[in-house]
Design a protein around this motif. Structure first.
Motif, PDB file in Angstrom:
ATOM      1  N   VAL A  92      -3.842  -4.824  -3.618  1.00 13.42           N
ATOM      2  CA  VAL A  92      -3.073  -4.244  -2.517  1.00 13.42           C
ATOM      3  C   VAL A  92      -3.094  -5.195  -1.321  1.00 13.42           C
ATOM      4  N   PRO A 119       0.801  -1.228   0.000  1.00 14.70           N
ATOM      5  CA  PRO A 119       0.000   0.000   0.000  1.00 14.70           C
ATOM      6  C   PRO A 119       0.836   1.280   0.000  1.00 14.70           C
ATOM      7  N   ARG A 175       3.308   1.454  -5.019  1.00 11.51           N
ATOM      8  CA  ARG A 175       2.137   1.595  -5.898  1.00 11.51           C
ATOM      9  C   ARG A 175       2.507   2.322  -7.189  1.00 11.51           C
ATOM     10  N   GLU A 226       3.601  -4.098   3.241  1.00 10.63           N
ATOM     11  CA  GLU A 226       4.084  -2.766   3.631  1.00 10.63           C
ATOM     12  C   GLU A 226       5.464  -2.853   4.276  1.00 10.63           C
TER      13      GLU A 226
END
Length: 230
Positions: free
Chosen positions: A102, A80, A85, A107
């Motif tokens: 996602v 994310p 992205r 992360e």
């Protein structure tokens, strides 16, 4: 006796497709680190800044490399965080009609490491939470496929990639910081049908010219800005 054999044969034929659909198969996981970025005080505190121009160029190069691979990506995942992205958005241009999902556990975060000087300012709770995040990621995605071989693409971060590599190798998960992967590099991990792992490549940047490589330990600072004419 013959009718019973025929009945058994019919049962086997009827259940064969279901068995084949559930049989374990190999899974190939391609992990791509995001492109280069620069700190931006105005960026969202959680999502972070966008790619730098050189990072966009790196993303185009890795997208072209991925599109040239013989593999068909059965699933495409992205962190994310904004820089990941952005990288996935550029790569998607080489895969028309495909969609990135996602995944929160992709992360970036800081897990425990042997290098205590690196984590001296980190809170123990945050280190533990990152380890738990990577535990979930590895358990959910790094396992055999079902029914037929599968190839997955993950666009994420250096800490994530290095931690998945040491886990696949079956070594101390705190050893991840003993390797370094460059921006827009490709790491390939194979999960055999029986659950064994094979690390095929780590941090492959053969698609990026040396003058555009960034992100690894020892790399010099580079940009796409026009230099001053001597």
């Amino acid at each position: 006796m013959l009718p019973r054999l025929l009945l058994l044969l019919c049962c086997l034929l009827l259940t064969a497709p279901a068995c084949a659909a559930e049989a374990p198969a190999t899974r190939t996981i391609i992990l791509v680190r995001h492109g280069d970025y620069r700190a931006d005080p105005a960026a969202d505190k959680k999502l972070g800044p966008h790619l730098a121009p050189i990072g966009v160029a790196q993303a185009h190069l890795v997208g072209a490399r991925l599109a040239a691979l013989p593999n068909h990506f059965d699933a495409m995942y992205v962190s994310p965080v904004q820089r990941a992205r952005d990288t996935a958005a550029v790569i998607a241009g080489d895969f028309p009609g495909r969609h990135f999902e996602v995944v929160g556990d992709l992360e970036e975060c800081m897990p425990p490491t042997r290098r205590k000087e690196v984590t001296v300012d980190e809170k123990p709770a945050d280190l533990a939470a990152c380890k738990q995040q990577f535990d979930r990621l590895f358990a959910q995605y790094f396992k055999p496929a079902h029914g037929h071989p599968q190839t997955d693409l993950m666009v994420c971060h250096g800490n994530v990639i290095r931690n998945m590599v040491v886990r696949a190798l079956g070594v101390d998960s705190a050893a991840w910081l003993e390797m370094s992967v460059e921006n827009a590099s490709i790491t390939k991990i194979l999960v055999e049908a029986d659950g064994r792992f094979k690390v095929i490549s780590v941090g492959d940047v053969g698609h990026i010219p040396p003058s555009l490589r960034t992100g690894a330990t020892g790399d010099i600072e580079r940009s796409l800005a026009i230099p001053v004419l001597p």
